[in-house]
Design a protein around this motif. Structure first.
Motif, PDB file in Angstrom:
ATOM      1  N   LYS A 364     -11.436 -39.354 -11.726  1.00  0.00           N
ATOM      2  CA  LYS A 364     -10.088 -39.029 -12.009  1.00  0.00           C
ATOM      3  C   LYS A 364      -9.439 -40.426 -12.555  1.00  0.00           C
ATOM      4  O   LYS A 364      -8.543 -40.461 -13.578  1.00  0.00           O
ATOM      5  CB  LYS A 364      -9.205 -38.322 -11.214  1.00  0.00           C
ATOM      6  CG  LYS A 364      -7.783 -38.139 -11.305  1.00  0.00           C
ATOM      7  CD  LYS A 364      -7.593 -36.989 -12.504  1.00  0.00           C
ATOM      8  CE  LYS A 364      -6.226 -36.727 -12.848  1.00  0.00           C
ATOM      9  NZ  LYS A 364      -5.926 -35.926 -13.910  1.00  0.00           N
ATOM     10  N   TYR A 365      -9.943 -41.538 -11.929  1.00  0.00           N
ATOM     11  CA  TYR A 365      -9.016 -42.754 -12.090  1.00  0.00           C
ATOM     12  C   TYR A 365      -9.994 -43.625 -12.811  1.00  0.00           C
ATOM     13  O   TYR A 365      -9.764 -45.023 -12.832  1.00  0.00           O
ATOM     14  CB  TYR A 365      -8.455 -43.507 -10.823  1.00  0.00           C
ATOM     15  CG  TYR A 365      -7.373 -42.370 -10.061  1.00  0.00           C
ATOM     16  CD1 TYR A 365      -6.125 -42.997 -10.518  1.00  0.00           C
ATOM     17  CD2 TYR A 365      -7.422 -41.668  -9.195  1.00  0.00           C
ATOM     18  CE1 TYR A 365      -4.876 -42.219 -10.116  1.00  0.00           C
ATOM     19  CE2 TYR A 365      -6.200 -40.747  -8.834  1.00  0.00           C
ATOM     20  CZ  TYR A 365      -5.035 -41.209  -9.216  1.00  0.00           C
ATOM     21  OH  TYR A 365      -3.906 -40.411  -8.661  1.00  0.00           O
ATOM     22  N   SER A 366     -11.190 -43.187 -13.440  1.00  0.00           N
ATOM     23  CA  SER A 366     -11.942 -44.104 -14.052  1.00  0.00           C
ATOM     24  C   SER A 366     -12.249 -45.221 -13.403  1.00  0.00           C
ATOM     25  O   SER A 366     -12.531 -46.366 -13.753  1.00  0.00           O
ATOM     26  CB  SER A 366     -11.283 -44.568 -15.597  1.00  0.00           C
ATOM     27  OG  SER A 366     -10.786 -43.324 -16.289  1.00  0.00           O
ATOM     28  N   LEU A 367     -12.883 -44.875 -11.966  1.00  0.00           N
ATOM     29  CA  LEU A 367     -13.277 -46.050 -11.223  1.00  0.00           C
ATOM     30  C   LEU A 367     -14.777 -45.633 -10.572  1.00  0.00           C
ATOM     31  O   LEU A 367     -15.431 -44.604 -10.989  1.00  0.00           O
ATOM     32  CB  LEU A 367     -12.596 -46.107  -9.707  1.00  0.00           C
ATOM     33  CG  LEU A 367     -11.081 -46.546 -10.186  1.00  0.00           C
ATOM     34  CD1 LEU A 367     -10.327 -46.357  -8.588  1.00  0.00           C
ATOM     35  CD2 LEU A 367     -10.805 -48.135 -10.683  1.00  0.00           C
ATOM     36  N   ASP A 368     -15.368 -46.651 -10.109  1.00  0.00           N
ATOM     37  CA  ASP A 368     -16.605 -46.309  -9.422  1.00  0.00           C
ATOM     38  C   ASP A 368     -16.440 -46.148  -8.229  1.00  0.00           C
ATOM     39  O   ASP A 368     -15.500 -46.329  -7.408  1.00  0.00           O
ATOM     40  CB  ASP A 368     -17.840 -47.515  -9.530  1.00  0.00           C
ATOM     41  CG  ASP A 368     -18.253 -47.971 -10.921  1.00  0.00           C
ATOM     42  OD1 ASP A 368     -18.248 -48.878 -11.216  1.00  0.00           O
ATOM     43  OD2 ASP A 368     -18.415 -46.873 -11.730  1.00  0.00           O
ATOM     44  N   THR A 378      -5.818 -54.257  -5.423  1.00  0.00           N
ATOM     45  CA  THR A 378      -5.042 -54.076  -6.462  1.00  0.00           C
ATOM     46  C   THR A 378      -4.475 -52.511  -6.628  1.00  0.00           C
ATOM     47  O   THR A 378      -5.153 -51.723  -6.065  1.00  0.00           O
ATOM     48  CB  THR A 378      -5.825 -54.355  -7.892  1.00  0.00           C
ATOM     49  OG1 THR A 378      -6.944 -53.481  -8.095  1.00  0.00           O
ATOM     50  CG2 THR A 378      -6.055 -55.775  -8.155  1.00  0.00           C
ATOM     51  N   ALA A 379      -3.414 -52.492  -7.216  1.00  0.00           N
ATOM     52  CA  ALA A 379      -2.550 -51.096  -7.303  1.00  0.00           C
ATOM     53  C   ALA A 379      -3.554 -50.026  -8.070  1.00  0.00           C
ATOM     54  O   ALA A 379      -3.398 -48.957  -7.595  1.00  0.00           O
ATOM     55  CB  ALA A 379      -1.486 -51.205  -7.986  1.00  0.00           C
ATOM     56  N   SER A 380      -4.335 -50.425  -9.015  1.00  0.00           N
ATOM     57  CA  SER A 380      -5.108 -49.637  -9.779  1.00  0.00           C
ATOM     58  C   SER A 380      -6.229 -49.183  -8.828  1.00  0.00           C
ATOM     59  O   SER A 380      -6.811 -47.974  -9.300  1.00  0.00           O
ATOM     60  CB  SER A 380      -5.636 -50.166 -10.958  1.00  0.00           C
ATOM     61  OG  SER A 380      -6.508 -51.407 -10.548  1.00  0.00           O
ATOM     62  N   ILE A 381      -6.766 -49.641  -7.618  1.00  0.00           N
ATOM     63  CA  ILE A 381      -7.731 -49.184  -6.903  1.00  0.00           C
ATOM     64  C   ILE A 381      -7.186 -48.714  -5.569  1.00  0.00           C
ATOM     65  O   ILE A 381      -7.599 -47.698  -4.889  1.00  0.00           O
ATOM     66  CB  ILE A 381      -8.666 -50.355  -6.448  1.00  0.00           C
ATOM     67  CG1 ILE A 381      -9.350 -50.674  -7.941  1.00  0.00           C
ATOM     68  CG2 ILE A 381      -9.859 -49.971  -5.490  1.00  0.00           C
ATOM     69  CD1 ILE A 381     -10.572 -51.769  -7.702  1.00  0.00           C
ATOM     70  N   ALA A 382      -6.108 -49.139  -5.084  1.00  0.00           N
ATOM     71  CA  ALA A 382      -5.386 -49.047  -3.569  1.00  0.00           C
ATOM     72  C   ALA A 382      -4.959 -47.693  -3.565  1.00  0.00           C
ATOM     73  O   ALA A 382      -5.088 -46.787  -2.783  1.00  0.00           O
ATOM     74  CB  ALA A 382      -4.451 -50.024  -3.284  1.00  0.00           C
ATOM     75  N   LEU A 383      -4.381 -47.286  -4.792  1.00  0.00           N
ATOM     76  CA  LEU A 383      -3.727 -45.691  -4.755  1.00  0.00           C
ATOM     77  C   LEU A 383      -4.944 -44.785  -4.661  1.00  0.00           C
ATOM     78  O   LEU A 383      -4.689 -44.134  -3.967  1.00  0.00           O
ATOM     79  CB  LEU A 383      -2.905 -45.503  -5.854  1.00  0.00           C
ATOM     80  CG  LEU A 383      -2.102 -44.164  -5.826  1.00  0.00           C
ATOM     81  CD1 LEU A 383      -1.335 -43.870  -4.574  1.00  0.00           C
ATOM     82  CD2 LEU A 383      -0.950 -44.033  -7.304  1.00  0.00           C
ATOM     83  N   PRO A 384      -5.685 -44.925  -5.696  1.00  0.00           N
ATOM     84  CA  PRO A 384      -6.885 -43.877  -5.619  1.00  0.00           C
ATOM     85  C   PRO A 384      -7.533 -43.812  -4.252  1.00  0.00           C
ATOM     86  O   PRO A 384      -8.112 -42.694  -3.958  1.00  0.00           O
ATOM     87  CB  PRO A 384      -7.775 -44.268  -6.776  1.00  0.00           C
ATOM     88  CG  PRO A 384      -6.887 -44.909  -7.512  1.00  0.00           C
ATOM     89  CD  PRO A 384      -5.912 -45.619  -6.776  1.00  0.00           C
ATOM     90  N   ARG A 385      -7.700 -45.128  -3.774  1.00  0.00           N
ATOM     91  CA  ARG A 385      -8.430 -44.876  -2.452  1.00  0.00           C
ATOM     92  C   ARG A 385      -7.690 -44.384  -1.274  1.00  0.00           C
ATOM     93  O   ARG A 385      -8.297 -43.807  -0.322  1.00  0.00           O
ATOM     94  CB  ARG A 385      -8.611 -46.605  -1.909  1.00  0.00           C
ATOM     95  CG  ARG A 385      -9.396 -46.849  -0.608  1.00  0.00           C
ATOM     96  CD  ARG A 385      -9.401 -48.000  -0.227  1.00  0.00           C
ATOM     97  NE  ARG A 385     -10.259 -48.900  -1.072  1.00  0.00           N
ATOM     98  CZ  ARG A 385      -9.633 -50.225  -1.659  1.00  0.00           C
ATOM     99  NH1 ARG A 385      -8.647 -50.643  -1.312  1.00  0.00           N
ATOM    100  NH2 ARG A 385     -10.612 -51.084  -2.616  1.00  0.00           N
ATOM    101  N   ILE A 422       0.452 -40.926   0.890  1.00  0.00           N
ATOM    102  CA  ILE A 422       0.323 -39.874   0.133  1.00  0.00           C
ATOM    103  C   ILE A 422       1.172 -38.644   0.361  1.00  0.00           C
ATOM    104  O   ILE A 422       1.824 -38.238  -0.543  1.00  0.00           O
ATOM    105  CB  ILE A 422      -0.989 -39.788   0.114  1.00  0.00           C
ATOM    106  CG1 ILE A 422      -1.898 -40.829  -0.321  1.00  0.00           C
ATOM    107  CG2 ILE A 422      -1.227 -38.414  -0.775  1.00  0.00           C
ATOM    108  CD1 ILE A 422      -1.595 -41.395  -1.717  1.00  0.00           C
ATOM    109  N   GLN A 423       1.336 -38.255   1.556  1.00  0.00           N
ATOM    110  CA  GLN A 423       2.577 -37.275   2.094  1.00  0.00           C
ATOM    111  C   GLN A 423       3.671 -37.273   1.558  1.00  0.00           C
ATOM    112  O   GLN A 423       4.292 -36.505   1.029  1.00  0.00           O
ATOM    113  CB  GLN A 423       2.259 -36.949   3.554  1.00  0.00           C
ATOM    114  CG  GLN A 423       3.056 -35.768   3.899  1.00  0.00           C
ATOM    115  CD  GLN A 423       2.235 -34.518   3.270  1.00  0.00           C
ATOM    116  OE1 GLN A 423       1.176 -34.116   3.589  1.00  0.00           O
ATOM    117  NE2 GLN A 423       3.231 -33.847   2.445  1.00  0.00           N
ATOM    118  N   LYS A 424       4.205 -38.917   1.566  1.00  0.00           N
ATOM    119  CA  LYS A 424       5.547 -38.765   1.178  1.00  0.00           C
ATOM    120  C   LYS A 424       5.723 -38.910  -0.401  1.00  0.00           C
ATOM    121  O   LYS A 424       6.618 -38.321  -0.736  1.00  0.00           O
ATOM    122  CB  LYS A 424       6.041 -40.312   1.520  1.00  0.00           C
ATOM    123  CG  LYS A 424       7.437 -40.647   1.371  1.00  0.00           C
ATOM    124  CD  LYS A 424       7.905 -42.006   1.847  1.00  0.00           C
ATOM    125  CE  LYS A 424       9.337 -42.367   1.807  1.00  0.00           C
ATOM    126  NZ  LYS A 424       9.827 -41.980   0.337  1.00  0.00           N
TER     127      LYS A 424
END
Length: 448
Positions: A364-368, A378-385, A422-424
């Protein structure tokens, strides 16, 4: 209509459905027999109501569509309950007593964890065959042996099975089972008490070292270096090394990069969640071991609902045994549903593998997937994690500690923080809520 043979029609429909869905359909439909075709209704003989309900929920709409495709007619389905399920499910072999112990009991191996008590299926066949071969001829072809897979799939069972077999086949062999955590603690204590020579004598003079959950040693710089040198010492002496982890070596990020190549020198094998037929065999063997009779329809219900974790599968059986012992009553499927609904922390009808969550969130977030397990913040990885951790918390039976381990060995407090964050966001952002709902739906569709 009179020219249609019910058995032929059913056989053709099952073949088409099996090709579309696979083995789960096969096991549900194999005990079913087509008996007659009256007024465009195909009557099926089934073992019990659990089977008819299961077929209705899972396959009936698709079967009716297949009938239409095969005959051009709108053919319905009705059921007759009159088969003995015991004749249909696989029978497991009895578990023999464990063999004699070594004269050098460096480790205490669980006597119940033997090759005979390990249920082999497609998900673990290579791992089992390799482990058995090592127990007969250690330190030769499969050295090191690196075994990886998710929580509760039988990695530790195989380590103990190898240890028990080595003690029987080579009674004077020096065999040590340890966890990465114990290795680290031993090393720290040896430094503290100035006994590093004793530590090295213990670990480097073995005939076989079995070390569990190596991922917890990775990135602990001094302990990792000590393990690296221990590995080299044993390997150079042609001693057997067996290692387990929750991930493949290339997904690890050790300080000592040469360690990755060492771990891949021998054979790398995985254990994946067992298929339905293997789960049935596991429950049968566990019930024999516990000397506890479980009706076959209850075994099928448990095997159909608990899919991704053998520990949870066996734990469910023990819960049912406790209920039967306390109440003095025989088990039924309805009772099992009620008991396990209260026991399992999440919806047992749709268990989810954490690997599926990681894969779909990464896509979904174009990551491995390795980015979710890595150390980048980084924000681009921390949020999906954090989102993947949240979904693992609400969609699997894993504890926060186990989830943290699956994301690069993170602490359980990191998982709790991710869940709160994430719940917030879900509470505050309806667009994000829609995205997460869609992700959950996609994950469930992949699992089922």
């Amino acid at each position: 209509m009179n020219n249609l043979d019910p058995k032929t029609l059913w056989s053709q429909a099952v073949d088409k459905l099996r090709a579309e869905i696979g083995e789960d359909a096969d096991l549900w439909l194999r005990p079913v027999e087509a008996v007659r075709l009256d007024d465009q209704v195909l009557f099926l003989k089934v073992p019990n109501k659990f089977f008819s309900d299961g077929i209705k929920d899972r396959f009936q709409k698709r079967l009716v569509f297949i009938f239409k495709d095969l005959t051009g007619l709108d053919i319905g389905i009705d059921y007759e309950v009159c088969l003995d399920l015991k004749k249909r499910l696989p029978v497991s072999d009895p578990i023999p007593d464990p063999g004699p112990q070594s004269e050098f009991p460096l480790s205490s191996f669980n006597p119940r964890y033997t090759f005979a008590s390990f249920v082999v299926g497609k998900s673990n066949r290579l791992a089992f065959a390799t482990a058995e071969a090592i127990s007969k001829n250690p330190g030769t072809q499969y050295n090191p042996f690196f075994l990886y897979g998710g929580v509760g799939l039988g990695k530790t069972h195989l380590l103990h099975a190898i240890g028990n077999a080595l003690r029987q086949n080579f009674p004077r062999s020096r065999v040590l089972y340890t966890t990465a955590e114990e290795f680290v603690n031993d090393y720290i204590n040896s430094i503290h008490h100035r006994k590093t020579d004793d530590f090295r004598a213990k670990y480097r003079n073995l005939d076989c070292m079995l070390i569990d959950d190596i991922q917890f040693l990775i990135a602990k710089e001094q302990s990792e270096q000590e393990f690296f040198h221990t590995f080299n010492s044993l390997f150079d002496s042609r001693k057997q090394i067996i290692i387990t982890s929750d991930r493949v070596p290339k997904e690890m990020t050790p300080h000592e990069r040469r360690l990755i190549s060492r771990l891949e020198w021998g054979l790398v094998a995985d254990i994946t969640p067992p298929d339905l037929e293997t789960r049935i065999a596991i429950l049968r063997k566990k019930s024999e071991l516990e000397q506890f009779y479980v009706p076959d329809d209850v075994i099928l219900f448990v095997a159909s609902t608990v899919k991704s974790n053998i520990r949870l599968l066996e734990g469910s059986l023990i819960k049912l045994k406790s209920f039967a012992a306390l109440t003095g009553t025989s088990l039924s499927v309805d009772e099992a549903k009620d008991i396990l609904k209260a026991y399992l922390p999440h919806d047992v009808s749709s268990p989810v593998q954490i690997e599926t969550i990681q894969r779909l969130v990464s896509h979904k977030y174009s990551l491995d997937v390795k980015d979710l397990k890595g150390q980048q913040r980084t924000a681009s990885i921390a949020l999906p994690r954090q989102l993947a951790m949240y979904l693992a918390s609400v969609m699997t039976d894993l504890s926060s500690t186990d989830i943290g381990r699956a994301f690069g060995g993170r602490d359980h407090t990191t998982v709790l923080h991710a869940r709160k964050k994430i719940q917030k966001m879900l509470d505050d952002d309806p667009f994000f809520l829609e995205l997460v709902n869609k992700l959950q739906s996609d994950i469930k569709s992949v699992e089922n």
